[in-house]
Design a protein around this motif. Structure first.
Motif, PDB file in Angstrom:
ATOM      1  N   MET A   1       0.849  -1.170   0.000  1.00  0.00           N
ATOM      2  CA  MET A   1       0.000   0.000   0.000  1.00  0.00           C
ATOM      3  C   MET A   1       0.898   1.236   0.000  1.00  0.00           C
ATOM      4  N   ASN A   2       0.479   2.259  -0.693  1.00  0.00           N
ATOM      5  CA  ASN A   2       1.185   3.534  -0.749  1.00  0.00           C
ATOM      6  C   ASN A   2       0.523   4.462   0.277  1.00  0.00           C
ATOM      7  N   ILE A   3       1.284   4.876   1.298  1.00  0.00           N
ATOM      8  CA  ILE A   3       0.722   5.648   2.405  1.00  0.00           C
ATOM      9  C   ILE A   3       1.454   6.972   2.555  1.00  0.00           C
ATOM     10  N   LEU A   4       0.692   8.042   2.684  1.00  0.00           N
ATOM     11  CA  LEU A   4       1.241   9.362   2.969  1.00  0.00           C
ATOM     12  C   LEU A   4       1.091   9.624   4.461  1.00  0.00           C
ATOM     13  N   VAL A   5       2.228   9.862   5.126  1.00  0.00           N
ATOM     14  CA  VAL A   5       2.234  10.166   6.554  1.00  0.00           C
ATOM     15  C   VAL A   5       2.554  11.644   6.712  1.00  0.00           C
ATOM     16  N   ILE A   6       1.767  12.309   7.547  1.00  0.00           N
ATOM     17  CA  ILE A   6       1.972  13.727   7.832  1.00  0.00           C
ATOM     18  C   ILE A   6       2.421  13.855   9.272  1.00  0.00           C
ATOM     19  N   GLY A   7       3.643  14.345   9.446  1.00  0.00           N
ATOM     20  CA  GLY A   7       4.200  14.533  10.778  1.00  0.00           C
ATOM     21  C   GLY A   7       5.266  13.502  11.090  1.00  0.00           C
ATOM     22  N   CYS A   8       6.384  13.982  11.635  1.00  0.00           N
ATOM     23  CA  CYS A   8       7.495  13.088  11.938  1.00  0.00           C
ATOM     24  C   CYS A   8       7.981  13.299  13.373  1.00  0.00           C
ATOM     25  N   ASP A   9       7.031  13.442  14.299  1.00  0.00           N
ATOM     26  CA  ASP A   9       7.408  13.453  15.710  1.00  0.00           C
ATOM     27  C   ASP A   9       7.658  11.994  16.098  1.00  0.00           C
ATOM     28  N   GLN A  10       7.645  11.684  17.379  1.00  0.00           N
ATOM     29  CA  GLN A  10       7.907  10.297  17.784  1.00  0.00           C
ATOM     30  C   GLN A  10       6.884   9.327  17.208  1.00  0.00           C
ATOM     31  N   VAL A  11       5.631   9.720  17.207  1.00  0.00           N
ATOM     32  CA  VAL A  11       4.581   8.847  16.670  1.00  0.00           C
ATOM     33  C   VAL A  11       4.766   8.663  15.167  1.00  0.00           C
ATOM     34  N   GLY A  12       4.937   9.752  14.454  1.00  0.00           N
ATOM     35  CA  GLY A  12       5.080   9.679  13.003  1.00  0.00           C
ATOM     36  C   GLY A  12       6.294   8.877  12.573  1.00  0.00           C
ATOM     37  N   ALA A  13       7.427   9.120  13.210  1.00  0.00           N
ATOM     38  CA  ALA A  13       8.658   8.406  12.848  1.00  0.00           C
ATOM     39  C   ALA A  13       8.514   6.906  13.097  1.00  0.00           C
ATOM     40  N   ALA A  86      -5.067  19.040   7.101  1.00  0.00           N
ATOM     41  CA  ALA A  86      -4.471  18.147   6.108  1.00  0.00           C
ATOM     42  C   ALA A  86      -5.408  16.980   5.797  1.00  0.00           C
ATOM     43  N   ALA A  87      -6.020  16.418   6.833  1.00  0.00           N
ATOM     44  CA  ALA A  87      -6.937  15.293   6.638  1.00  0.00           C
ATOM     45  C   ALA A  87      -8.164  15.714   5.834  1.00  0.00           C
ATOM     46  N   GLN A  88      -8.715  16.875   6.146  1.00  0.00           N
ATOM     47  CA  GLN A  88      -9.874  17.374   5.400  1.00  0.00           C
ATOM     48  C   GLN A  88      -9.538  17.589   3.936  1.00  0.00           C
ATOM     49  N   ILE A  89      -8.390  18.168   3.675  1.00  0.00           N
ATOM     50  CA  ILE A  89      -7.972  18.423   2.287  1.00  0.00           C
ATOM     51  C   ILE A  89      -7.789  17.100   1.550  1.00  0.00           C
ATOM     52  N   ALA A  90      -7.121  16.148   2.202  1.00  0.00           N
ATOM     53  CA  ALA A  90      -6.906  14.842   1.571  1.00  0.00           C
ATOM     54  C   ALA A  90      -8.234  14.162   1.251  1.00  0.00           C
ATOM     55  N   LYS A  91      -9.186  14.276   2.175  1.00  0.00           N
ATOM     56  CA  LYS A  91     -10.483  13.609   2.012  1.00  0.00           C
ATOM     57  C   LYS A  91     -11.386  14.344   1.022  1.00  0.00           C
ATOM     58  N   SER A  92     -11.509  15.655   1.167  1.00  0.00           N
ATOM     59  CA  SER A  92     -12.484  16.386   0.350  1.00  0.00           C
ATOM     60  C   SER A  92     -11.946  16.813  -1.014  1.00  0.00           C
ATOM     61  N   ILE A  93     -10.741  17.335  -1.069  1.00  0.00           N
ATOM     62  CA  ILE A  93     -10.210  17.822  -2.346  1.00  0.00           C
ATOM     63  C   ILE A  93      -9.622  16.673  -3.166  1.00  0.00           C
ATOM     64  N   PHE A  94      -8.847  15.809  -2.514  1.00  0.00           N
ATOM     65  CA  PHE A  94      -8.172  14.735  -3.242  1.00  0.00           C
ATOM     66  C   PHE A  94      -8.910  13.399  -3.194  1.00  0.00           C
ATOM     67  N   GLN A  95     -10.084  13.393  -2.538  1.00  0.00           N
ATOM     68  CA  GLN A  95     -10.975  12.229  -2.536  1.00  0.00           C
ATOM     69  C   GLN A  95     -10.303  10.936  -2.051  1.00  0.00           C
ATOM     70  N   ARG A  96      -9.429  11.066  -1.070  1.00  0.00           N
ATOM     71  CA  ARG A  96      -8.811   9.876  -0.474  1.00  0.00           C
ATOM     72  C   ARG A  96      -9.826   9.272   0.485  1.00  0.00           C
ATOM     73  N   GLU A  97     -10.066   7.980   0.372  1.00  0.00           N
ATOM     74  CA  GLU A  97     -11.054   7.314   1.214  1.00  0.00           C
ATOM     75  C   GLU A  97     -10.539   7.019   2.605  1.00  0.00           C
TER      76      GLU A  97
END
Length: 137
Positions: A1-13, A86-97
């Motif tokens: 799966m191709n996944i876009l992660v936003i944020g690279c704090d401890q959780v993101g990393a 970022a989540a709203q934009i990904a969902k509404s503008i880019f139609q990511r499910e």
């Protein structure tokens, strides 16, 4: 799966490392280039994805980060408002499910889910539940 992660704090990393280890292709967007150094802090791991420094609430930056071709987005930065935008934009503008949004404030978790239809994860609630279970044994 191709996944876009936003944020690279401890959780993101840690999320990036774990997802890559099980075979997912990862793209990462982080506002602060210093945070990307976290990816180098794991033993026996070398980030093989694409990292972009930029504002994940900017649709052009999301495009550069590969949002148009990803199967899922995980907005897991330390900033609830950045994650929501970022989540709203990904969902509404880019139609990511498949869009996951980290929300630290339990009250906002309900709002984000109900008002914006986002799948939310609240570390505050998860921590409280884990401590409660541990104390209840």
């Amino acid at each position: 799966m191709n996944i876009l992660v936003i944020g690279c704090d401890q959780v993101g990393a840690a999320l990036v490392r774990d997802l890559e280890r099980i075979g997912h292709d990862i793209s990462l967007i982080e506002k602060d280039s210093e945070q990307l150094k976290r990816l180098d802090s794991f033993d026996d791991y070398s980030f093989g994805g694409t990292a972009l420094v930029g504002d994940p609430t900017d649709p052009d930056v999301l495009k550069q980060g590969g949002v148009e071709n990803c199967d899922a987005v995980a907005a897991v930065s330390e900033d609830d408002s950045v994650n929501l935008m970022a989540a709203q934009i990904a969902k509404s503008i880019f139609q990511r499910e498949k869009v996951i949004c980290r929300v630290s404030d339990p009250h906002l978790q309900v709002l984000y889910h109900k008002a914006y239809g986002l799948e939310t994860i609240c570390p505050t609630i998860l921590t409280e539940q884990a401590v409660f279970r541990a104390l209840s044994k």
